[in-house]
Design a protein around this motif. Structure first.
Motif, PDB file in Angstrom:
ATOM      1  N   GLU A  39      50.557  36.327  39.094  1.00  9.77           N
ATOM      2  CA  GLU A  39      51.466  36.448  37.948  1.00  9.77           C
ATOM      3  C   GLU A  39      51.915  35.074  37.478  1.00  9.77           C
ATOM      4  N   GLU A  40      52.130  34.164  38.409  1.00 18.91           N
ATOM      5  CA  GLU A  40      52.582  32.803  38.088  1.00 18.91           C
ATOM      6  C   GLU A  40      51.430  31.847  37.800  1.00 18.91           C
ATOM      7  N   TYR A  57      51.414  35.871  43.274  1.00 19.58           N
ATOM      8  CA  TYR A  57      50.904  34.527  43.010  1.00 19.58           C
ATOM      9  C   TYR A  57      50.175  34.489  41.669  1.00 19.58           C
TER      10      TYR A  57
END
Length: 70
Positions: free
Chosen positions: A47-48, A45
């Motif tokens: 990372e985004e 999560y």
């Protein structure tokens, strides 16, 4: 490296793990598996959707009347 809080509860034959700071949820057959799955879900999560610098939630407790239903 950042530290987050995991809240776990048992639901039938699984453990559900939640990270309220990020909003991620996962599960596993053991506490260790649930936390490992939550860690992976949280990493993916973030990372985004990286957290804003300095953003720290306030975690507290509160009381409810004994007759209240959950």
């Amino acid at each position: 490296m950042r530290t987050f809080t995991a809240v776990l509860y048992r639901e039938e034959d699984m453990y559900v793990a939640e990270c309220s700071e990020v909003g991620t949820v996962s599960q596993g057959r053991t506490v260790e598996e649930a936390v490992a799955n939550l860690k992976e879900a949280t990493e993916l999560y973030l990372e985004e959707f990286p957290l804003e610098d300095g953003r720290r939630p306030i975690i507290t407790t509160f009381e409810v009347a004994e007759g209240a239903r959950a």
